[in-house]
Design a protein around this motif. Structure first.
Motif, short mmCIF file in Angstrom:
data_model
loop_
_atom_site.label_atom_id
_atom_site.label_comp_id
_atom_site.label_asym_id
_atom_site.label_seq_id
_atom_site.Cartn_x
_atom_site.Cartn_y
_atom_site.Cartn_z
N GLY A 83 -38.75 0.11 -10.37
CA GLY A 83 -37.68 -0.03 -9.50
C GLY A 83 -36.65 -0.66 -9.01
N ILE A 84 -37.40 -1.77 -9.57
CA ILE A 84 -36.40 -3.23 -8.96
C ILE A 84 -35.05 -3.17 -9.97
N LEU A 85 -34.42 -3.25 -11.11
CA LEU A 85 -33.80 -3.64 -11.92
C LEU A 85 -32.87 -1.93 -12.24
N PRO A 86 -33.44 -0.73 -11.73
CA PRO A 86 -32.12 0.27 -11.64
C PRO A 86 -31.90 0.10 -10.27
N PHE A 87 -32.31 -0.43 -9.37
CA PHE A 87 -31.73 -0.63 -8.65
C PHE A 87 -30.55 -1.64 -7.93
N GLY A 88 -30.54 -2.84 -8.84
CA GLY A 88 -30.40 -3.97 -9.34
C GLY A 88 -28.59 -2.84 -10.11
N CYS A 89 -28.91 -2.17 -10.79
CA CYS A 89 -27.68 -2.59 -11.00
C CYS A 89 -26.72 -1.03 -10.61
N ILE A 90 -26.95 -0.20 -9.17
CA ILE A 90 -26.28 0.92 -8.19
C ILE A 90 -25.71 0.00 -7.28
N PHE A 91 -26.68 -1.14 -6.60
CA PHE A 91 -26.18 -1.51 -5.14
C PHE A 91 -25.67 -1.49 -4.71
N ILE A 92 -24.77 -2.44 -4.86
CA ILE A 92 -22.60 -2.87 -5.05
C ILE A 92 -22.54 -1.48 -4.88
N LEU B 43 -27.19 3.64 -15.08
CA LEU B 43 -28.38 3.70 -14.19
C LEU B 43 -29.01 4.29 -15.39
N VAL B 44 -28.67 6.01 -15.80
CA VAL B 44 -29.56 6.17 -17.10
C VAL B 44 -29.73 5.47 -17.52
N ILE B 45 -29.37 4.80 -18.71
CA ILE B 45 -30.02 3.69 -19.69
C ILE B 45 -31.09 2.89 -19.22
N THR B 46 -30.84 2.06 -18.00
CA THR B 46 -31.38 1.63 -16.95
C THR B 46 -33.17 1.67 -16.83
N CYS B 47 -33.03 2.79 -16.36
CA CYS B 47 -34.33 3.72 -16.13
C CYS B 47 -35.04 4.02 -16.58
N SER B 48 -33.84 4.79 -18.14
CA SER B 48 -34.68 4.70 -19.54
C SER B 48 -35.79 3.57 -19.80
N GLU B 49 -34.73 2.67 -20.18
CA GLU B 49 -35.09 1.38 -21.04
C GLU B 49 -36.20 0.77 -20.02
N GLY C 258 -36.51 10.12 -11.40
CA GLY C 258 -37.77 9.94 -12.07
C GLY C 258 -37.68 11.10 -13.12
N THR C 259 -36.94 11.99 -13.23
CA THR C 259 -36.36 13.16 -14.08
C THR C 259 -36.49 12.39 -15.59
N ILE C 260 -35.40 11.39 -15.39
CA ILE C 260 -34.83 10.20 -16.46
C ILE C 260 -35.65 9.83 -17.15
N GLY C 261 -36.93 9.02 -15.64
CA GLY C 261 -38.01 7.70 -16.44
C GLY C 261 -38.81 8.66 -17.13
N PHE C 262 -38.99 10.18 -17.01
CA PHE C 262 -39.71 10.86 -17.37
C PHE C 262 -39.82 11.41 -18.64
N PHE C 263 -38.84 11.89 -19.03
CA PHE C 263 -37.76 11.99 -19.86
C PHE C 263 -38.40 10.99 -20.86
N ALA C 264 -37.75 9.56 -20.38
CA ALA C 264 -37.64 8.71 -21.40
C ALA C 264 -38.67 8.27 -22.33
N CYS C 265 -40.08 8.62 -21.14
CA CYS C 265 -41.05 8.08 -22.09
C CYS C 265 -42.01 8.71 -22.23
N PHE C 266 -41.61 10.39 -22.61
CA PHE C 266 -41.39 11.75 -22.90
C PHE C 266 -41.28 11.57 -24.52
N TRP C 267 -40.22 11.26 -24.58
CA TRP C 267 -39.11 10.52 -25.97
C TRP C 267 -39.99 9.59 -26.66
N PHE C 268 -40.18 8.47 -25.78
CA PHE C 268 -40.57 7.42 -26.58
C PHE C 268 -42.61 7.81 -26.80
#
Length: 585
Positions: free
Chosen positions: A450-459, A487-493, A564-574
């Motif tokens: 969760g660190i990197l996605p939060f780093g994209c949005i905290f500002i 955020l969607v891309i970062t959570c997925s990756e 959480g939904t973004i992360g699940f479907f990204a991993c499901f696709w992967f």
């Protein structure tokens, strides 16, 4: 306009400090009617008399002093435009605040607080200065070749304080009106106003909000936030590309070239768990419900931000953003029911009635219960931010009469379709998971994810919290939509990256882990909200604190389901992708 000076003691103020005021939704008409091009000079509104010997008056006077001490704000509206107080700030810039204070305070040490800084005549120690007069300037331009005549393009106000030697016939003269902190006896306040009209040919009606928005110098910071987020995305994209193009490509080529079972037994890593990677997770019912609600929130957020970028949900349309989000959420019950039912069926679940009921009522019910409790507190405190009972009934009607039936329809089609076909078969006996290192254990991986996605949005999060709790205008929806995509891309990756490491460690429990890895960004959101509370706000009172954290928990829950939904479907696709290109005997 709303909030008569005479009634401001009785009016139901939001009881927050100006830096933490909840946006009120109830507006009241001003007692004085303005006539176009008819200026008013020192018009009397009313006079109020308080006596400290009267318990009721003393309580009102104490409330007035508390409001000035905490910098309570008036918020007026004319022609759907906020009446702004514009004043000079650093570097010769001008800031336009869509509100103005009821007064200010000078401490015993002679230190001016808040609005008292702007006037050097406020030099009485341990005194409250009351803004009992306002100079209102209405800017307009003449519309040629139209029957409208003129259009309002700006409304500005300047609060002032006058003693008025004659309270019956005020002339807006004398020194500033102040109230000593330890005042006893009778105290009179006369409220007055002046109105002036000025023609401005430069400002067009379509751009009349620009002078407010341009006074908020956040653009440079926003671009810094975007660049910071893009660097993180490029870093993650490089890591994922390296895995996909090099590591996985070599692994798949090597595995597909094996001719014997003995060769396969010598291998290790993600290929060895192909018979367990699609094993149904524990608590599959709850996971499917969360994913259904998360899908509903994701589509709602995307469409709302898209409309906002097109200008349909500008600040000029008060409440349009929230209304659009609620209506979209109600209409998106069908995707929520479909996704929850389809995934629950693929997990081997058979309790379809429980699944659809939980999808329709669990997450929305938690949000509504929290919101209802917060609204009860607002009712109890007499806040103008309290939602009327009729509006609550209307929201319940939308939920039960539209959203719930649509969820049932979506669930019907989800259960009717055949289950998801996986590229590999699942073994009957689960494979034993070897001892994991510290970095591949569930909890450390979830925390890191969760660190990197939060780093994209905290500002961006800072400006959003300011718009909610500091009553500032938020209009940069283009920036917000871009950050949403990042955020969607970062959570997925980030989730795909950690999922690959766990599979290589022969840990095939990826479903809940992928959901919680990106969903843990909401925990950082909560930590930042707590930091924001202590560093930026000055909230006093138990009720105010409960309200802040109550509304924060609603935002955290929604953000948890969304990420959480973004992360699940990204991993499901992967996972589906990498195992579909591997030959399994």
């Amino acid at each position: 306009m709303y909030l008569s000076f005479c009634l401001f003691i009785k009016i139901r103020f939001s009881f927050w400090k100006a830096a933490a005021i909840l946006p009120g939704h109830l507006y009241y008409n001003f007692v004085c009617q303005f006539e176009f091009k008819k200026p008013v000079v020192c018009g009397k509104v009313c006079m109020r008399t308080y006596s400290t010997n009267n318990p009721s008056d003393k309580a009102k006077l104490d409330f007035l002093k508390k409001g000035m001490l905490l910098n309570y704000q008036h918020h007026w509206i004319v022609d759907n435009m906020p009446v702004t107080w514009c004043y000079d700030v650093e570097d010769g810039q001008k800031f336009c605040n869509p509100g103005f204070p009821i007064g200010c305070f000078v401490t015993e040490a002679g230190r001016s607080k808040d609005a008292c800084i702007v006037n050097s005549n406020f030099n009485e120690k341990d005194a409250f200065y009351i803004f009992n007069h306002v100079d209102i300037t209405i800017y307009y331009h003449i519309v040629e070749h139209e029957q409208l005549g003129a259009r309002l393009v700006a409304a500005k106000i300047e609060p002032k304080s006058y003693e008025n030697p004659n309270d019956d016939k005020p002339d807006c003269s004398g020194g500033p009106k102040f109230l000593k902190n330890k005042h006893t006896g009778e105290f009179k306040i006369t409220y007055t106003y002046s109105v002036n009209f000025a023609e401005d040919k430069k400002i067009r009606w379509a751009s009349r909000w620009d002078y407010i928005l341009e006074s908020m110098p956040h653009t440079n910071i926003q671009w810094f936030s975007i660049m910071n987020s893009l660097v993180i995305v490029l870093f993650l994209s490089g890591m994922v590309a390296m895995i996909m193009l090099r590591t996985l490509h070599k692994d798949i080529a090597r595995y597909n070239q094996m001719d014997s079972v003995e060769d396969a037994q010598e291998e290790f890593g993600w290929k060895l768990v192909h018979g367990d990677v699609f094993r149904p997770p524990k608590k599959g019912m709850l996971l499917s419900v969360f994913l259904g609600s998360g899908t509903q929130i994701f589509i709602m957020t995307f469409v709302t931000l898209f409309f906002a970028c097109l200008g349909f949900l500008s600040p000029a349309n008060r409440g349009a953003l929230m209304t659009c989000a609620v209506v979209l959420w109600v209409l998106l019950g069908t995707p929520a029911g479909y996704v929850a039912a389809r995934l629950y069926k693929s997990f081997g679940g058979e309790k379809w009635k429980t699944n659809v009921l939980l999808t329709a009522f669990l997450c929305p019910g938690v949000v509504f219960a929290d919101f209802f409790v917060m609204n009860l507190i607002l009712w109890g405190e007499g806040s103008s931010a309290a939602m009327p009972f009729g509006t609550l009934v209307a929201i319940l009607a939308l939920w039960f009469c539209i959203s719930v039936p649509l969820t049932f329809i979506g669930a019907y089609f989800g259960f009717k379709k055949t289950g998801i076909e996986y590229p590999v078969r699942t073994n009957q006996i689960p494979r034993q998971i070897p001892e994991q290192s510290f970095y591949t254990k569930p909890f450390p991986g979830i925390i890191m994810g969760g660190i990197l996605p939060f780093g994209c949005i905290f500002i961006q999060l800072f400006f959003i919290l300011n718009s909610i709790w500091s009553h500032q205008m938020y209009y940069m929806f283009g920036f917000l939509f871009l950050v949403f995509i990042i955020l969607v891309i970062t959570c997925s990756e980030a989730t795909i990256l950690l999922c690959y490491f766990h599979l290589c460690a022969e840990d095939y429990h990826w479903q809940w882990r992928s959901f919680l890895t990106s969903g843990f960004t909401a925990v950082y959101f909560l930590v930042y909200a707590i930091h924001y509370f202590f560093s930026k706000l000055q909230i006093t009172g138990l009720a105010s604190i409960i309200l802040y954290y109550g509304y924060t928990m609603i935002m955290v829950l929604i953000f948890f389901l969304f990420t959480g939904t973004i992360g699940f479907f990204a991993c499901f696709w992967f996972v589906t992708k990498i195992y579909s290109v591997v030959k399994v005997d």
